[in-house]
Design a protein around this motif. Structure first.
Motif, PDB file in Angstrom:
ATOM      1  N   UNK B  35      44.026  45.258  38.676  1.00 50.64           N
ATOM      2  CA  UNK B  35      43.628  46.099  39.819  1.00 50.64           C
ATOM      3  C   UNK B  35      42.327  46.829  39.517  1.00 50.64           C
ATOM      4  N   UNK B  36      42.191  47.329  38.290  1.00 48.80           N
ATOM      5  CA  UNK B  36      40.989  48.071  37.907  1.00 48.80           C
ATOM      6  C   UNK B  36      39.756  47.165  37.957  1.00 48.80           C
ATOM      7  N   UNK B  37      39.948  45.926  37.547  1.00 53.01           N
ATOM      8  CA  UNK B  37      38.821  44.986  37.555  1.00 53.01           C
ATOM      9  C   UNK B  37      38.301  44.796  38.987  1.00 53.01           C
ATOM     10  N   UNK B  38      39.233  44.732  39.928  1.00 48.63           N
ATOM     11  CA  UNK B  38      38.827  44.576  41.328  1.00 48.63           C
ATOM     12  C   UNK B  38      38.020  45.766  41.825  1.00 48.63           C
ATOM     13  N   UNK B  39      38.339  46.941  41.314  1.00 44.56           N
ATOM     14  CA  UNK B  39      37.620  48.160  41.722  1.00 44.56           C
ATOM     15  C   UNK B  39      36.408  48.442  40.828  1.00 44.56           C
ATOM     16  N   UNK B  40      36.166  47.571  39.870  1.00 39.19           N
ATOM     17  CA  UNK B  40      35.013  47.761  38.985  1.00 39.19           C
ATOM     18  C   UNK B  40      35.198  48.899  37.997  1.00 39.19           C
ATOM     19  N   UNK B  41      36.433  49.140  37.628  1.00 40.37           N
ATOM     20  CA  UNK B  41      36.724  50.211  36.663  1.00 40.37           C
ATOM     21  C   UNK B  41      37.219  49.575  35.369  1.00 40.37           C
ATOM     22  N   UNK B  42      36.815  50.179  34.253  1.00 38.83           N
ATOM     23  CA  UNK B  42      37.287  49.688  32.971  1.00 38.83           C
ATOM     24  C   UNK B  42      38.660  50.294  32.682  1.00 38.83           C
ATOM     25  N   UNK B  43      39.655  49.447  32.446  1.00 37.18           N
ATOM     26  CA  UNK B  43      41.002  49.950  32.127  1.00 37.18           C
ATOM     27  C   UNK B  43      41.385  49.500  30.728  1.00 37.18           C
TER      28      UNK B  43
END
Lengths: 113, 218
Positions: B35-43
């Protein structure tokens, strides 16, 4: 011999932090431990559980183990979440400045005369 | 809280990096990372482990695969006590489509049969790092539960919930002087996710970069 939670409260040995749903339930023994993972599996039902852990999980474990009340010793404070959960789950929560052993001994003396 | 709305909230807040650290579990890391990848966030895949001393420590891993292997290692060392949802809440696992795909049967909040002693080496063996969580708290913290920081400790960072307590904590526990001190939201609910108020300088914006920054002792 046993006594009820109400009778224990009536002795005024402990400060009443939260009154549970069922004050007529029996206190048949005492259990002392601070590690919740140990108390979870070992605290006998209907015992008075003496601990210094006053967080929300204390109440969860008290409910699970079905103890008759929780006594916070050593002046340990119940945090806000703990207090809210005690009220929600109807768990009797008492408190004392005394150390764990002395607090437990008071209950023991009351039960066993 | 679902993986997609965690990542979505992180995006709204303008966070660059989040870490997923369920109690004694990494089972929702695949979903949150996706999900984070879709939002461009590093998780960062991780876990808040509850040691046998009931000390809470955050474990972060460079690789998702290693985190999942660590998850299996920890689950094997949890007391097989079934969760009671009415008391402890649900333990759901989400898939990468943000749908519930399973439930963890055994209670996760329990202490694992893994000591704080040796935890650093154990987590390093999975390519991760470990730091004690909320060391200023009176419950489930390294300092409260053990009474002091073991002098042979190897952790390089420590998390403090209330930074106002840092000064007296450092005075009483000189070990913390050499640590990278961080504070995080420890969000158990969506609305508890912090604004991006604190920053961490990294060499590169990657999981490896964050882990390295947390390993650089002062």
């Amino acid at each position: 011999m046993t006594m009820t939670v109400e009778e224990l409260i009536g002795k005024e040995l402990f400060k009443v932090v939260a009154e549970g749903d069922d004050l007529s339930r029996q206190v048949t023994g005492i259990f002392c431990c601070d590690l919740l993972s140990v108390a979870m599996g070992r605290a006998p039902s209907d015992s008075a559980w003496v601990t210094v852990m006053g967080n929300v999980n204390t109440i969860a474990v008290a409910t699970l183990a079905d103890v008759s009340c929780v006594i916070l010793a050593e002046g340990a404070q119940a945090d806000e979440m703990c207090l809210a959960r005690a009220r929600q789950q109807g768990v009797t929560l008492l408190a004392t400045e005394e150390p764990v052993f002395e607090a437990a001994l008071r209950v023991h003396e009351l039960i066993h005369g | 809280m679902t993986p997609a709305n965690i990542a979505g909230m992180a995006a709204i807040k303008g966070l660059d990096v989040i870490a997923v650290t369920d109690h004694n579990s990494c089972k929702n890391c695949p979903a949150v990372l996706a999900a984070a990848e879709e939002y461009g966030i590093l998780a960062i895949p991780g876990m808040e482990i509850n040691t046998s001393e009931e000390v809470h420590a955050v474990c972060l891993f460079e690789e998702l695969k290693a985190a999942m292997e660590f998850d299996a290692y920890v689950y094997d060392r949890l007391f097989p006590f079934p969760n009671k949802e009415e008391i402890f809440g649900r333990q759901q696992i989400y898939n990468t489509d943000d749908q519930v795909c399973g439930t963890v049967p055994n209670l996760l909040i329990n202490a694992a049969d893994i000591s704080f002693e040796g935890l650093w080496e154990l987590v390093r063996g999975y390519g991760g790092i470990m730091f004690p969580a909320h060391v200023d708290k009176t419950a489930n913290s390294l300092i409260a539960n053990l009474g002091f920081i073991p002098p042979d400790s190897k952790f390089t960072a420590a998390e403090v919930k209330d930074l106002k307590k840092l000064h007296p904590l450092k005075k009483a526990n000189p070990y913390l002087e050499s640590c990278r001190i961080i504070s995080n939201s420890d969000a158990h609910y969506l609305e508890h996710i912090h604004e991006p108020e604190l920053t961490l300088q990294v060499e590169e914006k990657s999981v490896k970069g964050v882990l390295q920054a947390l390993m650089n002792m002062k």
